[in-house]
Design a protein around this motif. Structure first.
Motif, PDB file in Angstrom:
ATOM      1  N   PRO A  51       0.828  -1.211   0.000  1.00 51.38           N
ATOM      2  CA  PRO A  51       0.000   0.000   0.000  1.00 51.38           C
ATOM      3  C   PRO A  51       0.859   1.257   0.000  1.00 51.38           C
ATOM      4  CG  PRO A  51      -0.020  -1.050   2.159  1.00 51.38           C
ATOM      5  CD  PRO A  51       0.676  -2.006   1.242  1.00 51.38           C
ATOM      6  N   MET A  52       0.338   2.298  -0.635  1.00 55.45           N
ATOM      7  CA  MET A  52       1.045   3.582  -0.687  1.00 55.45           C
ATOM      8  C   MET A  52       0.579   4.522   0.412  1.00 55.45           C
ATOM      9  SD  MET A  52       0.964   4.134  -4.831  1.00 55.45           S
ATOM     10  CE  MET A  52       2.045   5.563  -4.790  1.00 55.45           C
ATOM     11  N   THR A  53      -0.414   4.111   1.184  1.00 50.77           N
ATOM     12  CA  THR A  53      -0.942   4.940   2.259  1.00 50.77           C
ATOM     13  C   THR A  53      -1.048   4.141   3.547  1.00 50.77           C
ATOM     14  OG1 THR A  53      -3.218   4.350   1.682  1.00 50.77           O
ATOM     15  CG2 THR A  53      -2.320   6.349   0.665  1.00 50.77           C
ATOM     16  N   ARG A  54      -0.985   4.856   4.648  1.00 53.22           N
ATOM     17  CA  ARG A  54      -1.337   4.284   5.945  1.00 53.22           C
ATOM     18  C   ARG A  54      -2.540   5.071   6.443  1.00 53.22           C
ATOM     19  NH1 ARG A  54       0.585   6.771  11.200  1.00 53.22           N
ATOM     20  NH2 ARG A  54      -1.205   7.981  10.419  1.00 53.22           N
ATOM     21  N   VAL A  55      -3.697   4.455   6.401  1.00 55.09           N
ATOM     22  CA  VAL A  55      -4.937   5.138   6.761  1.00 55.09           C
ATOM     23  C   VAL A  55      -5.451   4.577   8.086  1.00 55.09           C
ATOM     24  CG1 VAL A  55      -7.237   5.796   5.997  1.00 55.09           C
ATOM     25  CG2 VAL A  55      -5.440   5.375   4.296  1.00 55.09           C
ATOM     26  N   ARG A  56      -5.753   5.474   9.005  1.00 58.62           N
ATOM     27  CA  ARG A  56      -6.288   5.059  10.303  1.00 58.62           C
ATOM     28  C   ARG A  56      -7.606   5.776  10.577  1.00 58.62           C
ATOM     29  NH1 ARG A  56      -1.442   6.220  14.534  1.00 58.62           N
ATOM     30  NH2 ARG A  56      -2.012   8.352  13.896  1.00 58.62           N
ATOM     31  N   ILE A  57      -8.477   5.118  11.312  1.00 56.53           N
ATOM     32  CA  ILE A  57      -9.666   5.761  11.862  1.00 56.53           C
ATOM     33  C   ILE A  57      -9.316   6.238  13.270  1.00 56.53           C
ATOM     34  CG2 ILE A  57     -12.025   5.417  12.660  1.00 56.53           C
ATOM     35  CD1 ILE A  57     -12.423   3.488  10.349  1.00 56.53           C
ATOM     36  N   VAL A  58      -9.518   7.527  13.511  1.00 52.26           N
ATOM     37  CA  VAL A  58      -9.148   8.150  14.788  1.00 52.26           C
ATOM     38  C   VAL A  58     -10.413   8.666  15.461  1.00 52.26           C
ATOM     39  CG1 VAL A  58      -7.887  10.054  15.847  1.00 52.26           C
ATOM     40  CG2 VAL A  58      -6.847   8.765  13.965  1.00 52.26           C
ATOM     41  N   ALA A  59     -10.541   8.414  16.743  1.00 52.85           N
ATOM     42  CA  ALA A  59     -11.692   8.886  17.513  1.00 52.85           C
ATOM     43  C   ALA A  59     -11.226   9.365  18.879  1.00 52.85           C
ATOM     44  CB  ALA A  59     -12.729   7.783  17.651  1.00 52.85           C
ATOM     45  N   ARG A  60     -12.161   9.879  19.661  1.00 48.12           N
ATOM     46  CA  ARG A  60     -11.813  10.440  20.971  1.00 48.12           C
ATOM     47  C   ARG A  60     -11.079   9.410  21.825  1.00 48.12           C
ATOM     48  NH1 ARG A  60     -16.332  14.040  23.926  1.00 48.12           N
ATOM     49  NH2 ARG A  60     -16.372  14.795  21.754  1.00 48.12           N
ATOM     50  N   ASP A  61     -11.503   8.167  21.760  1.00 55.45           N
ATOM     51  CA  ASP A  61     -10.753   7.070  22.374  1.00 55.45           C
ATOM     52  C   ASP A  61     -10.927   5.854  21.482  1.00 55.45           C
ATOM     53  OD1 ASP A  61     -13.171   5.608  23.205  1.00 55.45           O
ATOM     54  OD2 ASP A  61     -13.379   7.191  24.713  1.00 55.45           O
ATOM     55  N   THR A  62     -10.316   4.748  21.853  1.00 55.14           N
ATOM     56  CA  THR A  62     -10.316   3.570  20.975  1.00 55.14           C
ATOM     57  C   THR A  62     -11.432   2.587  21.281  1.00 55.14           C
ATOM     58  OG1 THR A  62      -8.696   2.517  22.455  1.00 55.14           O
ATOM     59  CG2 THR A  62      -7.834   3.711  20.542  1.00 55.14           C
ATOM     60  N   ALA A  63     -12.356   2.961  22.144  1.00 56.77           N
ATOM     61  CA  ALA A  63     -13.478   2.072  22.432  1.00 56.77           C
ATOM     62  C   ALA A  63     -14.392   1.965  21.204  1.00 56.77           C
ATOM     63  CB  ALA A  63     -14.272   2.589  23.622  1.00 56.77           C
ATOM     64  N   PRO A  64     -14.834   0.754  20.850  1.00 51.34           N
ATOM     65  CA  PRO A  64     -15.749   0.603  19.704  1.00 51.34           C
ATOM     66  C   PRO A  64     -17.058   1.344  19.956  1.00 51.34           C
ATOM     67  CG  PRO A  64     -14.850  -1.519  20.389  1.00 51.34           C
ATOM     68  CD  PRO A  64     -14.500  -0.540  21.464  1.00 51.34           C
ATOM     69  N   PHE A  65     -17.677   1.838  18.889  1.00 48.96           N
ATOM     70  CA  PHE A  65     -18.974   2.503  19.005  1.00 48.96           C
ATOM     71  C   PHE A  65     -19.719   2.342  17.690  1.00 48.96           C
ATOM     72  CE2 PHE A  65     -15.982   5.682  17.466  1.00 48.96           C
ATOM     73  CZ  PHE A  65     -16.672   6.295  16.425  1.00 48.96           C
ATOM     74  N   ARG A  66     -20.950   2.794  17.675  1.00 47.48           N
ATOM     75  CA  ARG A  66     -21.753   2.767  16.459  1.00 47.48           C
ATOM     76  C   ARG A  66     -22.067   4.206  16.042  1.00 47.48           C
ATOM     77  NH1 ARG A  66     -23.849  -2.148  14.898  1.00 47.48           N
ATOM     78  NH2 ARG A  66     -23.455  -3.853  16.381  1.00 47.48           N
TER      79      ARG A  66
END
Length: 345
Positions: A51-66
């Motif tokens: 891959p040419m990118t490193r993509v992350r999902i960032v949120a207030r904390d790492t707890a799963p949510f919907r």
């Protein structure tokens, strides 16, 4: 000039998430941006390249949510941990028109400001640009978002030059901020980011792999008038209610003025204060919206539709329709008629 080897040193992208964002935009951006380099090589060579990118999902904390519609989100990093992104993507956030973004997403806005101050480029989709406006990053700049946010920007962020017809808008020194408009324009946003930071050839390959095209003609033809009924001015509210059926009348504006019992200048001032439109513009927006609906569902001629919505001069109607939507009536019918969505293509 030393060219960067993105396979060895991937472009670092963080996509901000919260429970008020829409999963389709969040994961659409994540998937398309993650696939750069790998999807095309797998398609054409049978083996995916690194891959040419490193993509992350960032949120207030790492707890799963919907998020909206119950879509599950598993953040890769917290705001505190995410400190190295070169690009920060900000999807739409549904927080209600009466709520200030900072009241709900204060930590997220502070994080965006820190990342931007550190040199990260910002990329927003749909209503995500409201967070930047709330942070003061768009004062004196052009901006776009979903067309339905024109009134909110005008009232809440008057220092921002809002361009609801645009698919993409740019702000900041060196275009360090890019914003996309409508709900599905995250595709245009992703293709732009790929072209600018990884190379146009990779944007073209991504477009071919996903079968998506940039939207060069903006979002004007998608827009519908925001028919706000005056909550305090009963006179103007009565005129709006009459116009909902009386828009076909040739003298609709004079009849509204007569109905109100107000002098023309007073009527114009109160009507604009209540609706955000001049009486003439409001009438034209109603007529064009009704014409759109006729074009979508009926086989009447354009001349017949023009007459049905209040225009005796079909040529004048065609000129106005193109001015307001960017398309001719015939082009609009080809693109949005109900039969088109049910036909093979």
């Amino acid at each position: 000039m030393v060219l960067r080897d993105f396979e060895a040193d991937p472009l670092r992208i963080d996509v901000l998430a919260a429970d008020s964002c829409r999963g389709a935009i969040l994961y659409g951006l994540f998937d398309l941006l993650t696939s750069v380099g790998t999807a095309w090589s797998y398609l054409t060579e049978g083996t995916p390249s690194p891959p040419m990118t490193r993509v992350r999902i960032v949120a207030r904390d790492t707890a799963p949510f919907r998020c909206i519609s119950g879509v599950p989100v598993m953040p890769d990093a917290s705001l505190e941990e995410a400190d190295d992104a070169e690009i920060v993507c900000i999807p739409n956030f549904r927080i209600g028109v009466a709520t200030l973004p900072r009241d709900v997403l204060g930590p997220e806005i502070d994080w965006i400001l820190r990342r931007h101050a550190a040199g990260a480029r910002l990329a927003t989709a749909c209503s995500g640009s409201a967070l930047l406006a709330d942070a003061g990053l768009l004062d004196g700049e052009e901006a776009t978002a979903h067309w339905s946010m024109a009134e909110l920007f005008a009232e809440r962020y008057p220092e921002v030059v809002f361009c609801p017809e645009r698919t993409l808008a740019f702000a900041g020194q060196g275009d360090s901020i890019v914003m996309s408009g409508g709900m599905a324009s995250w595709q245009d946003l992703a293709l732009y980011l790929i072209a600018r930071y990884l190379g146009p050839e990779h944007a073209a390959r991504s477009a071919r792999f996903y079968c998506v095209d940039p939207k060069p003609d903006g979002q004007r033809h998608y827009a519908a008038p925001m028919r706000r009924l005056a909550s305090e001015d009963a006179v103007i509210q009565d005129c709006q209610a009459w116009l909902a059926d009386g828009y076909r009348e040739a003298d609709a504006v004079p009849r509204m003025i007569a109905r109100s019992g107000l002098p023309r200048r007073s009527f114009d001032r109160r009507f604009r204060a209540a609706t955000g439109y001049s009486p003439k513009d409001y009438l034209q927006s109603l007529r064009v919206e009704e014409a759109k609906q006729c074009l979508e569902r009926e086989e009447q001629s354009v001349d017949a539709i023009a007459e049905a919505v209040g225009y005796a001069d079909a040529r004048a109607f065609r000129r106005l329709f193109r001015k307001m939507t960017g398309l001719s009536p015939a082009e609009y019918r080809r693109r949005f008629s109900g039969a088109r969505f049910l036909s093979a293509r």
